[in-house]
Design a protein around this motif. Structure first.
Motif, mmCIF file in Angstrom:
data_model
loop_
_atom_site.group_PDB
_atom_site.id
_atom_site.type_symbol
_atom_site.label_atom_id
_atom_site.label_comp_id
_atom_site.label_asym_id
_atom_site.label_seq_id
_atom_site.Cartn_x
_atom_site.Cartn_y
_atom_site.Cartn_z
ATOM 1 N N GLU A 14 0.860 -1.184 0.000
ATOM 2 C CA GLU A 14 0.000 0.000 0.000
ATOM 3 C C GLU A 14 0.891 1.227 0.000
ATOM 4 N N TYR A 57 -7.285 0.074 0.733
ATOM 5 C CA TYR A 57 -6.700 0.628 1.966
ATOM 6 C C TYR A 57 -7.001 -0.288 3.143
ATOM 7 N N ILE A 58 -5.961 -0.575 3.911
ATOM 8 C CA ILE A 58 -6.135 -1.443 5.080
ATOM 9 C C ILE A 58 -7.113 -0.801 6.057
ATOM 10 N N GLN A 59 -8.096 -1.576 6.488
ATOM 11 C CA GLN A 59 -9.062 -1.112 7.489
ATOM 12 C C GLN A 59 -8.683 -1.616 8.873
ATOM 13 N N LEU A 60 -8.329 -2.880 8.939
ATOM 14 C CA LEU A 60 -7.825 -3.374 10.214
ATOM 15 C C LEU A 60 -7.002 -4.620 10.026
ATOM 16 N N TYR A 68 -6.993 0.726 17.810
ATOM 17 C CA TYR A 68 -8.056 1.489 17.142
ATOM 18 C C TYR A 68 -9.370 1.411 17.935
ATOM 19 N N HIS A 69 -9.755 0.197 18.294
ATOM 20 C CA HIS A 69 -11.082 0.038 18.910
ATOM 21 C C HIS A 69 -11.105 0.465 20.377
ATOM 22 N N GLY A 91 -18.144 0.854 10.756
ATOM 23 C CA GLY A 91 -17.700 -0.137 11.759
ATOM 24 C C GLY A 91 -18.187 -1.541 11.493
ATOM 25 N N ASP A 93 -16.888 -4.254 10.649
ATOM 26 C CA ASP A 93 -16.111 -5.388 11.165
ATOM 27 C C ASP A 93 -16.501 -5.742 12.597
ATOM 28 N N THR A 96 -15.815 -1.932 16.985
ATOM 29 C CA THR A 96 -16.302 -0.818 17.803
ATOM 30 C C THR A 96 -17.474 -1.270 18.687
ATOM 31 N N ASP A 164 -17.195 5.357 12.555
ATOM 32 C CA ASP A 164 -16.062 4.464 12.267
ATOM 33 C C ASP A 164 -16.025 4.266 10.747
ATOM 34 N N SER A 165 -15.567 5.298 10.067
ATOM 35 C CA SER A 165 -15.710 5.338 8.607
ATOM 36 C C SER A 165 -14.412 5.021 7.887
ATOM 37 N N ASP A 167 -11.880 6.404 4.625
ATOM 38 C CA ASP A 167 -11.364 7.738 4.303
ATOM 39 C C ASP A 167 -12.432 8.520 3.528
ATOM 40 N N GLN A 197 -13.543 9.065 12.952
ATOM 41 C CA GLN A 197 -12.288 8.688 12.307
ATOM 42 C C GLN A 197 -11.754 9.944 11.640
ATOM 43 N N TYR A 234 -1.508 1.664 9.563
ATOM 44 C CA TYR A 234 -1.981 2.823 8.789
ATOM 45 C C TYR A 234 -0.801 3.733 8.427
ATOM 46 N N TRP A 239 -2.446 7.626 13.993
ATOM 47 C CA TRP A 239 -3.751 8.019 13.459
ATOM 48 C C TRP A 239 -4.502 8.861 14.483
HETATM 49 N N1 AG3 Z 1 -11.909 2.291 9.545
HETATM 50 C C1 AG3 Z 1 -11.016 2.880 8.585
HETATM 51 C C2 AG3 Z 1 -10.006 3.809 9.137
HETATM 52 C C3 AG3 Z 1 -9.242 4.560 8.074
HETATM 53 C C4 AG3 Z 1 -8.334 3.719 7.277
HETATM 54 N N2 AG3 Z 1 -7.643 4.516 6.342
HETATM 55 C C5 AG3 Z 1 -6.477 4.201 5.798
HETATM 56 N N3 AG3 Z 1 -5.868 3.118 6.114
HETATM 57 N N4 AG3 Z 1 -5.975 5.031 4.952
HETATM 58 C C6 AG3 Z 1 -11.434 1.141 10.197
HETATM 59 C C7 AG3 Z 1 -12.522 0.262 10.667
HETATM 60 C C8 AG3 Z 1 -12.187 -0.406 11.930
HETATM 61 N N5 AG3 Z 1 -13.362 -0.771 12.643
#
Ligand code: AG3
Length: 290
Positions: A14, A57-60, A68-69, A91, A93, A96, A164-165, A167, A197, A234, A239
Motif C-alpha cells: 500500500e 486501503y487497510i481497514q484493520l 483502534y477500537h 464499523g 467489522d 467498535t 467508524d468510517s 477515508d 475517524q 496505517y 492516526w
Molecule cells: N476504519 C477505517 C479507518 C481509516 C483507514 N484509512 C487508511 N488506512 N488510509 C477502520 C474500521 C475499523 N473498525
C-alpha cells in the motif's frame, strides 16, 4: 502470529507517499469481491493475522485493531460514564460495537453500516471483532447510508455517536460533510459526544483531509479536539480520532474513578494515556490552527 517472516511469497503493498509504503506478506487470500459499494479483500499475514482492505486501503489487522477500537470507544466512556444510547456509523467489522458491549450500563446500540457484505465477511473471517454482531440483544444492525439515517433521526436522543468510517473518498465521503456534522449535533442530547475517524497528519494528503474535517466540525460543535494513537498498519503508523461535544471537555471532564470502576481490562487505553493523547505535536497544532 508466531511464525518467522516468509521470503519470496505474495505481497500486499500500500502506497502512503511517493516512494513510501507498507508491505505485508500474504500467506492466504481469504476473499475478494466487488460489493455494491467497494472492493472488499480479506487476507492473512503470518504476523498480523487476518487483515482486510476496502478499495485498496487497510481497514484493520487482527494484530493492531485493539489500539483502534480501544481508542474509538473508551475515551468517550471515561468522559461520560452515563452513556446509554449509542449510534455507530460504519464499523462493519464489529470491533467498535464489541468494545461498547463490554459496558453493562449501555442500553441501546444502533449500528448503521452501508455495506452488509463487510459485516458478513467479517463474521466469517474476523470472529475476534465481529463476535457481538447478532449476539447481543442491545445491538440493532441497519444496512443503510449513515448520511440518510442521521438526516431522518430524532433530535436530542443520543448520548454518543461514533463514526467508524473509511477515508473521505467513495462511500465514506458524505460522513465528512458539514451537513452530516450538523445532523449529528441535532441528534445528540446536551451531554452528547461525537467521535469520528479523523485521518492523520504526517503525510500532506492525509493532513489535508484531517484539517478539512476539523475545520467543519469546529464550525458546528463548541468543543472539537483531536487525539492520536499508534496504529502500525496505517500510513505513518499514527492516526487520529476527533472528539466533538456540546458541553463536555475530553480532558478536564474525565471521570477517572468512575471509568476505573467498570473494571475493564484494556490493552491500549488507560486514563493517563487518555490525557496524553490529546496533547498534540507542534506541527499538528499548527496544521489545525492555520
Ligand atoms: N476504519 C477505517 C479507518 C481509516 C483507514 N484509512 C487508511 N488506512 N488510509 C477502520 C474500521 C475499523 N473498525
Amino acid at each position: 502470529m508466531d511464525q518467522k517472516p516468509a521470503f519470496g511469497c505474495l505481497k500486499y503493498s500500500e502506497q502512503h507517499a511517493p516512494g513510501v509504503g507498507l508491505t505485508l506478506d500474504i500467506s492466504e487470500i481469504l476473499a475478494s469481491e466487488q460489493s455494491a459499494y467497494q472492493r472488499i479483500t480479506f487476507y492473512r499475514n503470518p504476523y498480523l493475522g487476518v487483515f482486510f482492505t476496502l478499495d485498496g486501503y487497510i481497514q484493520l489487522t487482527e494484530g493492531d485493531e485493539f489500539a483502534y477500537h480501544d481508542m474509538i470507544v473508551h475515551p468517550a466512556m471515561a468522559v461520560n460514564p452515563q452513556i446509554k444510547n449509542v449510534l455507530v456509523i460504519g464499523g462493519g467489522d464489529g470491533g467498535t460495537v464489541r468494545e461498547l458491549c463490554r459496558y453493562p450500563t449501555i442500553e441501546k446500540i444502533i449500528m448503521v453500516e452501508i455495506d452488509e457484505r463487510v459485516v458478513r465477511l467479517s463474521q466469517k473471517f474476523l470472529p475476534s471483532t465481529a463476535c457481538v454482531i447478532d449476539n447481543d440483544s442491545r445491538l440493532t444492525n441497519i444496512y443503510e447510508d449513515g448520511l440518510t439515517y442521521i438526516k431522518n433521526s430524532a433530535s436530542a436522543q443520543l448520548d454518543l455517536i461514533i463514526v467508524d468510517s473509511t477515508d473521505p473518498i467513495g462511500s465514506g465521503e458524505g460522513l465528512f460533510s458539514r451537513e452530516f456534522y450538523h445532523n449529528c449535533h441535532r441528534a445528540l442530547n446536551k451531554n452528547g459526544i461525537l467521535i469520528n475517524q479523523h485521518e492523520s497528519a504526517f503525510y500532506p494528503w492525509d493532513g489535508y483531509e484531517m484539517k478539512r474535517a476539523n475545520d467543519k466540525i469546529k464550525s458546528v460543535f463548541p468543543i472539537a479536539k483531536v487525539y492520536g494513537f499508534n496504529m502500525p498498519s496505517y500510513a505513518s503508523g499514527y492516526w487520529y480520532f476527533g472528539f466533538a461535544a456540546k458541553n463536555l471537555d475530553p480532558v478536564s471532564d474525565i471521570k477517572a474513578e468512575q471509568w476505573q470502576n467498570f473494571g475493564l481490562e484494556t490493552k491500549y487505553y488507560n486514563i493517563e494515556l487518555h490525557k496524553a493523547a490529546f496533547a498534540l505535536p507542534s506541527y499538528v497544532k499548527k496544521l489545525l490552527s492555520e
